[in-house]
Design an enzyme around this catalytic site. Structure first.
Site, PDB file in Angstrom:
ATOM      1  N   ASP A 148       0.804  -1.202   0.152  1.00 36.23           N
ATOM      2  CA  ASP A 148      -0.050  -0.133  -0.104  1.00 36.23           C
ATOM      3  C   ASP A 148       0.896   1.423   0.146  1.00 36.23           C
ATOM      4  OD1 ASP A 148      -2.548   1.017   0.285  1.00 36.23           O
ATOM      5  OD2 ASP A 148      -1.820   2.069   2.263  1.00 36.23           O
TER       6      ASP A 148
ATOM      7  N   THR B 151      -2.817   5.276  -4.126  1.00 33.51           N
ATOM      8  CA  THR B 151      -1.966   5.886  -3.533  1.00 33.51           C
ATOM      9  C   THR B 151      -0.479   6.022  -4.243  1.00 33.51           C
ATOM     10  OG1 THR B 151      -1.479   4.351  -1.879  1.00 33.51           O
ATOM     11  CG2 THR B 151      -2.798   6.314  -1.275  1.00 33.51           C
ATOM     12  N   THR B 152      -0.060   4.725  -4.630  1.00 35.62           N
ATOM     13  CA  THR B 152       1.173   4.536  -5.346  1.00 35.62           C
ATOM     14  C   THR B 152       1.165   5.472  -6.422  1.00 35.62           C
ATOM     15  OG1 THR B 152       1.092   2.335  -4.559  1.00 35.62           O
ATOM     16  CG2 THR B 152       2.600   2.615  -5.906  1.00 35.62           C
TER      17      THR B 152
ATOM     18  N   ASP C 192      -9.048  -0.341   1.004  1.00 35.31           N
ATOM     19  CA  ASP C 192      -9.173   0.205  -0.237  1.00 35.31           C
ATOM     20  C   ASP C 192     -10.379   0.079  -1.129  1.00 35.31           C
ATOM     21  OD1 ASP C 192      -6.822   1.064   0.441  1.00 35.31           O
ATOM     22  OD2 ASP C 192      -5.566   0.587  -1.257  1.00 35.31           O
TER      23      ASP C 192
HETATM   24  P1  ADP Z   1      -2.320   2.042  -5.974  1.00 35.14           P
HETATM   25  O1  ADP Z   1      -1.766   2.214  -4.591  1.00 35.14           O
HETATM   26  O2  ADP Z   1      -1.997   3.260  -6.779  1.00 35.14           O
HETATM   27  O3  ADP Z   1      -3.733   1.698  -6.043  1.00 35.14           O
HETATM   28  P2  ADP Z   1      -1.744  -0.523  -6.986  1.00 35.14           P
HETATM   29  O4  ADP Z   1      -0.494  -1.328  -6.733  1.00 35.14           O
HETATM   30  O5  ADP Z   1      -3.382  -0.986  -6.368  1.00 35.14           O
HETATM   31  O6  ADP Z   1      -1.610   1.025  -6.751  1.00 35.14           O
HETATM   32  O7  ADP Z   1      -2.032  -0.444  -8.514  1.00 35.14           O
HETATM   33  C1  ADP Z   1      -2.983   0.159  -9.214  1.00 35.14           C
HETATM   34  C2  ADP Z   1      -2.926  -0.050 -10.706  1.00 35.14           C
HETATM   35  O8  ADP Z   1      -2.844  -1.367 -11.167  1.00 35.14           O
HETATM   36  C3  ADP Z   1      -4.130   0.649 -11.109  1.00 35.14           C
HETATM   37  O9  ADP Z   1      -3.701   1.323 -12.359  1.00 35.14           O
HETATM   38  C4  ADP Z   1      -4.799  -0.573 -11.743  1.00 35.14           C
HETATM   39  O10 ADP Z   1      -5.521  -0.506 -13.218  1.00 35.14           O
HETATM   40  C5  ADP Z   1      -3.765  -1.457 -12.225  1.00 35.14           C
HETATM   41  N1  ADP Z   1      -4.073  -2.849 -12.212  1.00 35.14           N
HETATM   42  C6  ADP Z   1      -4.930  -3.463 -11.313  1.00 35.14           C
HETATM   43  N2  ADP Z   1      -4.976  -4.988 -11.661  1.00 35.14           N
HETATM   44  C7  ADP Z   1      -4.458  -4.907 -12.779  1.00 35.14           C
HETATM   45  C8  ADP Z   1      -4.319  -6.175 -13.772  1.00 35.14           C
HETATM   46  N3  ADP Z   1      -4.646  -7.429 -13.608  1.00 35.14           N
HETATM   47  N4  ADP Z   1      -3.678  -5.920 -15.038  1.00 35.14           N
HETATM   48  C9  ADP Z   1      -3.084  -4.645 -15.206  1.00 35.14           C
HETATM   49  N5  ADP Z   1      -3.310  -3.576 -14.347  1.00 35.14           N
HETATM   50  C10 ADP Z   1      -3.674  -3.909 -13.233  1.00 35.14           C
HETATM   51 MG    MG Z   2      -4.743   0.001  -5.468  1.00 30.43          MG
END
Ligand code: ADP
Ligand code: MG
Length: 550
Positions: free
Chosen positions: A68, A101-102, A399
């Protein structure tokens, strides 16, 4: 103008404290950007489902394993003020929309990194700032255009949103993803209120409780409140049906005097009457509770052993030392009023629930309050093998709950997997053509910064990031706006078809928070840092190992 001048023949004018460090102008800006880039690099590897986790060890040796973004930057305990600003970005993102957040921190870093290119081209920071602000405004407009509306009743879509949010978390392995997503969706739908066709969700109505043991798939959604407490006395009922609940923020104990007083007891009869007096006072309190018709007592403070005995005799199920945060939730759920003294308690203050029961969960006991007067109160009881896993599960479910709330309230979604970022980048570059000179350059760079998201996702998927970007740009130019990186399958695909979708609200907040942070940092041209206080001298007798004597 300098703060410290030393012209020839003049006494130097010192207005800063000795030891103060000062960097200004381009040097200050560039070193700030370097810090932001370092934070960005750290977070990049955690983005998306194939992003790796971070293990953080705090100064007490406590370990956190997380993916996270907010938790990572928060627990890194960064020192540099710019890094601290990025922690604030993540915090704002977390508070406003819960997810992304990332992405927000990575995008801030990338915007600053692109700003550095502009500085190299002699674009003044103030022009970069105005260009970035225009670009962010346009980006929000375009984001709205590429969003689609969903039907809030469409449970399938809500599941897809929860799954996209959870898929990047530790909990995504095995059946956990599907199961936790459905828990999150059901919980939010249960507490959602509809007013004039609009949905409102108060996430405070959803309590998340953790209990070690079993596995994530054994987690449950309980329609009511679960307290991590036991019934205080073995003689009390374990199950009360048709519960009338008193919620009291006071101790059921005989108050000890504030000042130290001595009581001289000279005879056994005196001792007896003294103890009798205490017992009577406690009995009195219990009688007050019983007289209101209450059969359950939730006490925020302690309950004296003797009082427990009387409560048990009166058939009242009692819980002591309930958490403060639970008291309000409980009051809301059962329609009770929290009273601050037993004297005040009346039957009008009591709350109600169909069942209050102590049940065994794993090796411990918890108190379940179900069928509450107010049905808009639920508890997600998370189970899992270790505390670290449970903590991360709690952050992840937070989240997901937020994501569903966002979409119920706002009704709009976009594709995930970097698709909207590619599309926004292209559209901004197109719109930048209407500008000229350095402003155009700034908007172009802002547009380029968006590409960091699909690039990183492609990298984590094991694809060649350059190649993937070229292909994605081409696909989008053909009008395939939903094409992004399917990180799990390791290929480019239509994200909506692959059920990878995100709330528009999360993406919009990413744009807002990242731009704000970048602009704030770009505005700084002077860093004046006070000297750190001298380290405390070692206490005598604490020689320690080694020493400077060698
Ligand atoms: P954040 O803290 O920004 O939410 P995450 O590590 O949760 O970061 O990653 C979010 C990103 O990963 C988003 O751009 C989301 O669309 C993408 N994402 C989630 N699942 C998949 C998937 N199966 N394939 C590609 N991208 C994905
Ligand atoms: Mg996320």
């Amino acid at each position: 103008m300098a703060l410290q001048t030393s012209k020839e023949g003049e006494v130097p004018l010192l207005i800063l404290k000795e030891g103060t460090k000062r960097t200004s102008g381009a040097e200050a800006l560039r070193s700030n950007i370097a810090v932001a880039k370092t934070v960005e690099e750290t977070l990049k590897t955690s983005l998306g489902p194939k992003g790796l986790d971070k293990m953080l060890v705090d100064s007490f040796g406590d370990v956190t394993i997380t993916n996270d973004g907010h938790t990572i930057v928060k627990d890194m305990e960064v020192q540099h003020p710019v890094a601290k600003m990025l922690v604030e970005v993540a915090k704002a993102q977390d508070l406003e929309v819960g997810d992304g957040t990332t992405t927000a921190v990575v995008l801030s870093g990338e915007l600053l990194s692109k700003a550095e290119d502009l500085l190299d081209d002699n674009v003044h920071p103030s022009l970069i700032i105005s260009g970035y602000q225009k670009a962010s405004y346009w980006a929000l407009e375009e984001l709205d255009r590429i969003s689609t509306k969903i039907d809030p009743q469409d449970r399938e879509k809500l599941m897809e949103l929860a799954e996209t949010s959870l898929s990047s978390k530790v909990v995504a392995g095995g059946k956990g993803l599907d199961y936790l997503s459905s828990l999150a969706v059901d919980a939010v739908l249960q507490v959602a209120r509809q007013v004039n066709g609009k949905y409102y969700v108060d996430l405070d109505d959803i309590k998340v409780e953790k209990k070690k043991g079993e596995s994530l798939e054994d987690s449950k959604l309980i329609k009511g409140i679960v307290l991590d407490k036991e019934v205080v006395h073995p003689g009390m009922p374990r199950l009360v049906k048709g519960a009338k609940i008193a919620i009291v923020n006071a101790a059921m104990e005989v108050e000890k005097p504030e000042t130290t007083a001595k009581i001289q007891i000279t005879s056994p009869t005196q001792l007896k009457s003294f103890l009798d007096e205490q017992t009577n006072m406690l009995k009195e309190m219990v009688n007050k509770v019983a007289a209101t018709g209450a059969n359950v007592l939730i006490c925020q403070k302690g309950i004296d052993d003797i009082a427990q005995h009387f409560l048990a005799k009166a058939g009242i199920l009692a819980v002591r030392r309930a958490k403060e945060s639970d008291m309000d939730k409980l009051a809301k759920a059962t329609n009770a009023r929290v009273v601050t003294s037993f004297n005040e308690l009346t039957s009008a203050d009591l709350g109600s629930a169909e069942i209050v029961e102590e049940r065994k969960v794993g090796t411990e006991k918890m108190v379940f309050i179900e069928g509450c007067a107010n049905p808009k109160a639920v508890t997600i009881l998370l189970r899992g093998g270790s505390d670290m896993l449970l903590d991360e599960a709690e952050r992840s479910i937070h989240d997901a709950l937020f994501v569903i709330k966002n979409v119920l309230e706002d009704g709009k979604i976009v594709a995930g997997g970097g698709a909207p970022e590619v599309e926004l980048s292209i559209r901004l570059k197109e719109r930048a053509k209407a500008l000229s000179g350095k402003e155009q350059l700034a908007v172009m760079k802002y547009a380029e910064a968006f590409e960091v998201i699909p690039t990183v996702l492609a990298e984590t998927a094991g694809l060649s990031p350059l190649d993937a970007m070229v292909k994605l740009r081409a696909l989008h130019m053909e009008g395939k706006v939903n094409y992004g990186v399917d990180v799990v399958k390791g290929e480019l695909a239509d994200m909506v078809e692959r059920k990878i979708i995100d709330p528009t609200k999360v993406k919009a907040q990413v744009i807002k928070s990242a731009t704000e942070a970048a602009v704030m940092i770009l505005r700084i041209d002077d860093v004046i840092a006070a000297a750190a206080p001298p380290p405390a001298p070692p206490k005598s007798g604490e020689g320690g190992m080694g020493g400077e004597e060698y």
